[in-house]
Design a protein around this motif. Structure first.
Motif, PDB file in Angstrom:
ATOM      1  N   GLY A 186       0.813  -1.213   0.000  1.00 22.19           N
ATOM      2  CA  GLY A 186       0.000   0.000   0.000  1.00 22.19           C
ATOM      3  C   GLY A 186       0.846   1.262   0.000  1.00 22.19           C
ATOM      4  O   GLY A 186       2.029   1.254  -0.358  1.00 22.19           O
ATOM      5  N   THR A 187       0.236   2.359   0.398  1.00 21.97           N
ATOM      6  CA  THR A 187       0.894   3.664   0.363  1.00 21.97           C
ATOM      7  C   THR A 187       2.007   3.743   1.403  1.00 21.97           C
ATOM      8  O   THR A 187       1.798   3.393   2.566  1.00 21.97           O
ATOM      9  N   ILE A 188       3.177   4.191   0.970  1.00 25.64           N
ATOM     10  CA  ILE A 188       4.306   4.355   1.886  1.00 25.64           C
ATOM     11  C   ILE A 188       4.061   5.586   2.753  1.00 25.64           C
ATOM     12  O   ILE A 188       4.087   6.707   2.272  1.00 25.64           O
ATOM     13  N   ALA A 189       3.808   5.342   4.028  1.00 22.40           N
ATOM     14  CA  ALA A 189       3.501   6.421   4.977  1.00 22.40           C
ATOM     15  C   ALA A 189       2.292   7.211   4.493  1.00 22.40           C
ATOM     16  O   ALA A 189       2.400   8.350   4.051  1.00 22.40           O
ATOM     17  N   GLU A 190       1.128   6.576   4.585  1.00 18.81           N
ATOM     18  CA  GLU A 190      -0.111   7.230   4.166  1.00 18.81           C
ATOM     19  C   GLU A 190      -0.292   8.568   4.872  1.00 18.81           C
ATOM     20  O   GLU A 190      -0.825   9.510   4.325  1.00 18.81           O
ATOM     21  N   GLU A 191       0.171   8.613   6.135  1.00 11.72           N
ATOM     22  CA  GLU A 191       0.237   9.876   6.865  1.00 11.72           C
ATOM     23  C   GLU A 191       1.711  10.263   6.942  1.00 11.72           C
ATOM     24  O   GLU A 191       2.516   9.520   7.464  1.00 11.72           O
ATOM     25  N   SER A 192       2.066  11.397   6.389  1.00 16.33           N
ATOM     26  CA  SER A 192       3.470  11.796   6.301  1.00 16.33           C
ATOM     27  C   SER A 192       4.163  11.700   7.653  1.00 16.33           C
ATOM     28  O   SER A 192       3.622  12.072   8.678  1.00 16.33           O
ATOM     29  N   TRP A 193       5.394  11.164   7.625  1.00 18.28           N
ATOM     30  CA  TRP A 193       6.117  11.079   8.895  1.00 18.28           C
ATOM     31  C   TRP A 193       7.158  12.187   9.017  1.00 18.28           C
ATOM     32  O   TRP A 193       8.104  12.095   9.755  1.00 18.28           O
ATOM     33  N   PHE A 194       6.936  13.284   8.283  1.00 19.30           N
ATOM     34  CA  PHE A 194       7.756  14.472   8.467  1.00 19.30           C
ATOM     35  C   PHE A 194       7.530  14.997   9.885  1.00 19.30           C
ATOM     36  O   PHE A 194       6.406  15.162  10.341  1.00 19.30           O
ATOM     37  N   GLU A 195       8.602  15.258  10.591  1.00 21.23           N
ATOM     38  CA  GLU A 195       8.581  15.678  11.991  1.00 21.23           C
ATOM     39  C   GLU A 195       7.972  14.618  12.907  1.00 21.23           C
ATOM     40  O   GLU A 195       7.556  14.911  14.026  1.00 21.23           O
ATOM     41  N   ASP A 196       7.895  13.371  12.429  1.00 22.80           N
ATOM     42  CA  ASP A 196       7.420  12.255  13.247  1.00 22.80           C
ATOM     43  C   ASP A 196       8.630  11.402  13.605  1.00 22.80           C
ATOM     44  O   ASP A 196       9.179  10.704  12.762  1.00 22.80           O
ATOM     45  N   ASP A 197       9.061  11.469  14.862  1.00 23.56           N
ATOM     46  CA  ASP A 197      10.239  10.722  15.290  1.00 23.56           C
ATOM     47  C   ASP A 197       9.903   9.279  15.665  1.00 23.56           C
ATOM     48  O   ASP A 197      10.800   8.461  15.841  1.00 23.56           O
ATOM     49  N   VAL A 198       8.617   8.971  15.786  1.00 23.57           N
ATOM     50  CA  VAL A 198       8.202   7.666  16.279  1.00 23.57           C
ATOM     51  C   VAL A 198       8.236   6.608  15.180  1.00 23.57           C
ATOM     52  O   VAL A 198       8.851   5.555  15.325  1.00 23.57           O
ATOM     53  N   THR A 199       7.567   6.879  14.066  1.00 30.46           N
ATOM     54  CA  THR A 199       7.434   5.871  13.014  1.00 30.46           C
ATOM     55  C   THR A 199       8.772   5.460  12.409  1.00 30.46           C
ATOM     56  O   THR A 199       9.049   4.261  12.288  1.00 30.46           O
ATOM     57  N   PRO A 200       9.652   6.396  12.014  1.00 27.23           N
ATOM     58  CA  PRO A 200      10.950   5.979  11.473  1.00 27.23           C
ATOM     59  C   PRO A 200      11.758   5.163  12.476  1.00 27.23           C
ATOM     60  O   PRO A 200      12.413   4.183  12.099  1.00 27.23           O
ATOM     61  N   GLU A 201      11.718   5.553  13.744  1.00 28.59           N
ATOM     62  CA  GLU A 201      12.485   4.837  14.749  1.00 28.59           C
ATOM     63  C   GLU A 201      11.918   3.439  14.974  1.00 28.59           C
ATOM     64  O   GLU A 201      12.670   2.474  15.166  1.00 28.59           O
ATOM     65  N   LEU A 202      10.604   3.309  14.915  1.00 28.75           N
ATOM     66  CA  LEU A 202       9.974   1.991  15.053  1.00 28.75           C
ATOM     67  C   LEU A 202      10.378   1.087  13.898  1.00 28.75           C
ATOM     68  O   LEU A 202      10.698  -0.091  14.097  1.00 28.75           O
ATOM     69  N   PHE A 203      10.380   1.643  12.692  1.00 29.51           N
ATOM     70  CA  PHE A 203      10.793   0.864  11.524  1.00 29.51           C
ATOM     71  C   PHE A 203      12.239   0.398  11.679  1.00 29.51           C
ATOM     72  O   PHE A 203      12.573  -0.756  11.424  1.00 29.51           O
ATOM     73  N   ARG A 204      13.110   1.305  12.117  1.00 32.19           N
ATOM     74  CA  ARG A 204      14.526   0.971  12.296  1.00 32.19           C
ATOM     75  C   ARG A 204      14.704  -0.102  13.375  1.00 32.19           C
ATOM     76  O   ARG A 204      15.474  -1.048  13.203  1.00 32.19           O
ATOM     77  N   GLU A 205      13.986   0.045  14.475  1.00 30.15           N
ATOM     78  CA  GLU A 205      14.097  -0.936  15.556  1.00 30.15           C
ATOM     79  C   GLU A 205      13.698  -2.332  15.088  1.00 30.15           C
ATOM     80  O   GLU A 205      14.353  -3.323  15.416  1.00 30.15           O
ATOM     81  N   GLU A 206      12.637  -2.411  14.315  1.00 29.28           N
ATOM     82  CA  GLU A 206      12.184  -3.710  13.834  1.00 29.28           C
ATOM     83  C   GLU A 206      13.153  -4.276  12.796  1.00 29.28           C
ATOM     84  O   GLU A 206      13.361  -5.492  12.736  1.00 29.28           O
ATOM     85  N   LEU A 207      13.755  -3.407  11.987  1.00 26.30           N
ATOM     86  CA  LEU A 207      14.733  -3.855  11.002  1.00 26.30           C
ATOM     87  C   LEU A 207      15.934  -4.488  11.687  1.00 26.30           C
ATOM     88  O   LEU A 207      16.448  -5.528  11.253  1.00 26.30           O
TER      89      LEU A 207
END
Length: 233
Positions: free
Chosen positions: A24-45
């Motif tokens: 589906g859509t990559i970050a349907e809600e923009s994660w600009f200025e969102d420190d949570v979603t990128p960090e969660l993705f990195r942690e799971e990676l």
């Protein structure tokens, strides 16, 4: 901050390595200025080690999210295999460039095009937005150039034309390494149905978001550009 997840992990077993699905859509809600979603993705990676397989079936989405995921996969110490079983368009095609090897299904598609946005303001604001889009394009070309070896002028023309590629064309241009040929190349994918790219749909989506946020200033767009410039390497 809760965000809609566009990724899902399947843990490894005796037959399959760690598997990541981008659907589906990559970050349907923009994660600009969102420190949570990128960090969660990195942690799971980095929650485990070893090689990974990334299945992509996405029409694209947020260019900043695409840049960060590209860099995370590029930096991952294990071998990264990308497999496109539906579509990898726009930002999803950028993510696909991070693979050590990239495979496409005989019936899958890849699409590259120029970045787009919606901005509101006077002619000065519009000029800033135009400059911002040009710089975004240069940044995206970095990923395509690294994978394909094509010249920046060639890639720019392909993006201008909104180029759609089946596996044969993608291999010819260097975007894809090989075709998925055998049943063993495929695993069960809990993906959403394939979502085809539509310029009208993307434009309408942008307009809806502008109405919801009232405006996107050129200064904010420039700030986003600075963010993505810091992501590309």
């Amino acid at each position: 901050m809760n965000r809609k997840r566009f990724w899902n992990w399947k843990e490894p077993d005796e037959k399959e390595p760690r598997t990541l699905y981008l659907n589906g859509t990559i970050a349907e809600e923009s994660w600009f200025e969102d420190d949570v979603t990128p960090e969660l993705f990195r942690e799971e990676l980095y929650a485990d080690e070893g090689d990974i397989v990334v299945w992509i079936n996405s029409p694209g989405g947020d260019v900043i999210a695409g840049a960060q995921i590209y860099n995370m996969l590029l930096d991952y110490p294990g071998h990264v295999t990308i497999k496109i079983d539906g579509i990898a368009a726009s930002a999803a095609s950028v993510i696909a460039m991070a693979g050590d090897l990239l495979f496409m299904s005989p019936v899958s598609m890849m699409m590259i095009h120029n970045p787009m946005t919606v901005a509101i303001g006077d002619h000065v604001e519009m000029e800033k937005a135009i400059d911002m889009l040009a710089s975004f394009k240069d940044s995206i070309i970095n990923a395509y150039e690294k994978k394909t070896g094509l010249s920046r002028d060639e890639l720019s023309l392909l993006m201008d034309a909104e180029t759609w590629m089946d596996v044969g064309k993608a291999m010819e241009l260097g975007f894809c390494d090989s075709v998925l040929q055998t049943a063993s190349d495929y695993v069960y994918n809990e993906s959403k149905p394939t979502m085809l790219f539509s310029r009208k749909a993307v434009t309408n989506s942008l307009l809806i978001k502008v109405k919801e946020s009232h405006a996107v200033s050129a200064n904010e767009l420039v700030s986003r550009l600075d963010t993505i410039k810091n992501q590309w390497r």
